[in-house]
Write a protein that holds these residues in place. Structure first.
Motif: not given
Length: 116
Positions: A8-17, A48-50, A63-67, A76-83
């Motif tokens: 799920g990683g990659g290049l994103v513009q500021p403000g993106g998700s 970052v988060a657990t 990252v509080k309030g954004r991730f 057995n899968t964990v996700y991280l939504q990054m906004n």
């Protein structure tokens, strides 16, 4: 032995998700903590988060309030939504699983780059 595979990683513009995923396989028994750490260029690895199997979360202040961290215990899968991503979120993101014996397993890392 436990294997962790991130995606799920990659290049994103500021403000993106972006949404990171980490699938764990192998000898996973009992309660554990899954989470994400990151290592910015030239810096040390940081939390970052657990999220525990019981649902307790812990976030870095930056990252509080954004991730948002979530998990599917059946998979057995964990996700991280990054906004609202910022350039300072640029880092190599690592998945972590700490088992009930407090032994840590790490994924190989997935790069997140926030840049215009």
């Amino acid at each position: 032995q436990v294997q962790l595979v991130e995606s799920g990683g990659g290049l994103v513009q500021p403000g993106g998700s972006l949404r990171l995923s980490c699938a764990a396989s192998g000898s996973i028994f009992g309660s554990n903590v899954m989470g994400w750490y990151r290592q910015p260029p030239g810096k040390q690895r940081e939390l970052v988060a657990t999220l525990t199997t019981g649902g307790s979360t812990n976030y870095a202040g930056s990252v509080k309030g954004r991730f948002t961290i979530s998990r599917d215990n059946a998979k057995n899968t964990v996700y991280l939504q990054m906004n609202s991503l910022k350039p300072e979120d640029t880092a190599l993101y690592y998945c972590n699983l700490r088992n009930s014996f407090r032994f840590d397993y790490w994924g190989q890392g997935t790069q997140v780059t926030v840049s215009s």
